[in-house]
Motif scaffolding. Structure first.
Motif, short mmCIF file in Angstrom:
data_model
loop_
_atom_site.label_atom_id
_atom_site.label_comp_id
_atom_site.label_asym_id
_atom_site.label_seq_id
_atom_site.Cartn_x
_atom_site.Cartn_y
_atom_site.Cartn_z
N ASP A 1 29.12 42.36 31.76
CA ASP A 1 28.43 43.50 30.31
C ASP A 1 27.24 42.85 29.76
OD1 ASP A 1 31.44 43.32 29.72
OD2 ASP A 1 31.78 40.98 28.49
N ASP A 2 26.47 42.15 30.57
CA ASP A 2 25.02 41.76 30.30
C ASP A 2 24.33 42.92 30.93
OD1 ASP A 2 25.42 39.58 29.15
OD2 ASP A 2 24.69 37.63 30.73
N ASN A 3 25.04 43.21 32.70
CA ASN A 3 24.31 44.56 32.79
C ASN A 3 24.66 45.90 32.44
OD1 ASN A 3 22.63 42.63 34.78
ND2 ASN A 3 24.34 43.16 36.09
N LEU A 4 25.64 46.27 32.30
CA LEU A 4 25.91 46.68 31.27
C LEU A 4 25.40 47.33 29.92
CD1 LEU A 4 29.73 47.50 31.46
CD2 LEU A 4 28.58 49.03 32.17
N THR B 1 36.73 56.43 35.32
CA THR B 1 38.06 55.19 34.59
C THR B 1 36.81 54.71 33.97
OG1 THR B 1 39.71 56.36 35.08
CG2 THR B 1 39.74 53.92 33.60
N PHE B 2 35.99 53.25 35.10
CA PHE B 2 34.91 52.27 34.41
C PHE B 2 33.10 53.31 33.44
CE2 PHE B 2 31.10 49.72 35.36
CZ PHE B 2 31.87 48.29 35.65
N ILE B 3 33.54 53.95 34.15
CA ILE B 3 32.31 54.75 33.38
C ILE B 3 32.60 55.76 32.15
CG2 ILE B 3 30.23 56.59 33.19
CD1 ILE B 3 30.48 57.29 36.18
N GLU B 4 33.77 55.63 31.52
CA GLU B 4 34.20 55.67 30.57
C GLU B 4 34.76 54.54 29.77
OE1 GLU B 4 37.43 59.07 31.06
OE2 GLU B 4 35.81 60.59 31.60
N GLU B 5 35.43 53.48 30.15
CA GLU B 5 35.86 52.42 29.30
C GLU B 5 34.50 52.13 28.65
OE1 GLU B 5 38.59 50.63 32.28
OE2 GLU B 5 40.10 51.94 31.51
N HIS B 6 33.29 51.27 30.14
CA HIS B 6 32.35 50.91 29.54
C HIS B 6 30.80 52.23 28.61
CE1 HIS B 6 34.62 48.72 32.05
NE2 HIS B 6 33.97 47.65 31.76
N GLY B 7 31.39 52.66 28.34
CA GLY B 7 30.33 53.92 27.34
C GLY B 7 29.04 54.09 27.85
#
Length: 139
Positions: free
Chosen positions: A7-10, A71-77
């Motif tokens: 989450d911090d890195n995102l 999916t990962f890219i889309e789910e995490h904006g």
């Protein structure tokens, strides 16, 4: 702990102008196939590589890996158009020019640059070079 780091890195990645995704296949202790996802970017003119996530896979097919990543890219904006490069091992599943993960990603991101990870290239070169040296075969 992985979620907190992710989450911090995102948040950092979302603010970037461009980033590169690096993935590598692995198997956990229960022999579940997974991909480890890292992101590379420039920060204060220095290259940074940070952990993003470990994604479980039902198999090692290009379509499965591609779908897990999208999916990962889309789910995490994350904005997929900010992805300027993709790095992985040199397997055809990853870098195959027609159906590999990189080719599938290029359908979404036409400006994407693909590259074979230098660490994987080095491991392959060492393995090939060591074939003629008996001591290195044991090593």
């Amino acid at each position: 702990m992985g979620c907190k780091i992710r989450d911090d890195n995102l948040e950092k990645v979302k603010a970037l102008m461009y980033f590169k995704i690096l993935i590598d296949e692995t198997t956990d202790i229960a022999t579940v196939s997974e991909i480890i996802v890292y992101v590379q970017f420039l920060e204060d003119r220095m290259g940074c590589t940070v952990f993003l996530s470990v994604l479980p896979l039902k198999d090692g097919k290009a379509e499965t890996i591609f779908n897990a990543q999208i999916t990962f890219i889309e789910e995490h904006g994350l904005d997929i158009q900010k992805m300027c490069a993709f790095g992985s091992n040199g397997a055809s599943v990853m870098l195959g020019c027609e159906n590999g993960v990189a080719a599938r990603l290029r359908n979404f991101v036409p400006h994407l640059i693909n590259n074979h990870c230098v660490a994987h290239k080095l491991a392959l070169a060492v393995r090939q070079a060591s074939r003629g040296i008996p001591y290195l075969l044991k090593f």
